[in-house]
Design a protein around this motif. Structure first.
Motif, short mmCIF file in Angstrom:
data_model
loop_
_atom_site.label_atom_id
_atom_site.label_comp_id
_atom_site.label_asym_id
_atom_site.label_seq_id
_atom_site.Cartn_x
_atom_site.Cartn_y
_atom_site.Cartn_z
N HIS A 100 2.87 30.33 1.86
CA HIS A 100 1.72 30.77 1.45
C HIS A 100 0.97 29.39 0.89
O HIS A 100 1.55 28.61 0.33
N ALA A 141 -6.41 37.48 -2.43
CA ALA A 141 -7.50 37.21 -1.68
C ALA A 141 -8.55 36.53 -1.98
O ALA A 141 -9.25 35.62 -1.74
N CYS A 149 -4.36 31.22 1.94
CA CYS A 149 -4.01 32.20 3.10
C CYS A 149 -2.31 32.17 3.27
O CYS A 149 -1.81 31.06 2.98
N TRP A 150 -2.02 33.14 3.72
CA TRP A 150 -0.47 33.33 4.18
C TRP A 150 -0.09 33.13 5.45
O TRP A 150 -0.85 33.81 6.32
N LYS A 210 -3.34 38.83 2.61
CA LYS A 210 -3.07 38.63 1.09
C LYS A 210 -3.72 40.15 0.56
O LYS A 210 -4.43 40.55 0.96
#
Length: 125
Positions: free
Chosen positions: A60, A45, A50-51, A40
């Protein structure tokens, strides 16, 4: 010359998650689903979450303080080898619920570790 405006693709799907759930999400989305965590941007972030990506598909997971999983809303994720994919999830302890109600598709539903509903489907008989 005029540029025609219009939608061309879904860039990503955002799902919510409760604070502190990142480790469980990472284990599920990278381990069970086989996705890759993508970084991110630093400013995002700092918000947590989290992605993840698998080819052009991005999910995402953003942190929501009073998170409650949606009962009906969900992303529909197209897969190949749906039975092998279902078996993969089951081998990670994920409950899979098969559904034959969509003509021309094989599909099942599962939930991530925080309760987000996910649909997996494959066109075909």
């Amino acid at each position: 010359m005029t540029t025609r405006a219009g939608l061309v693709a879904v860039d990503h799907v955002q799902l919510a998650a409760p604070p502190g759930s990142e480790d469980a999400l990472r284990a599920f989305y990278t381990g069970a689903l086989g996705m890759t965590e993508i970084p991110k941007p630093p400013v995002l972030a700092a918000r947590g979450g989290c992605w993840f990506a698998a080819g052009p598909v991005q999910l995402h997971l953003g942190i929501e303080q009073d998170f409650r999983p949606a009962k009906k809303a969900h992303p529909g994720l197209r897969v190949t080898g749906i039975e092998a994919y279902a078996a993969r999830l089951e081998s990670h302890g994920v409950e899979v619920t098969r559904d034959d109600d969509l003509p021309g598709h094989r599909r099942f539903y599962a939930h991530d570790p925080v309760g987000n509903r996910l649909e997996f489907l494959e066109p075909g008989a």
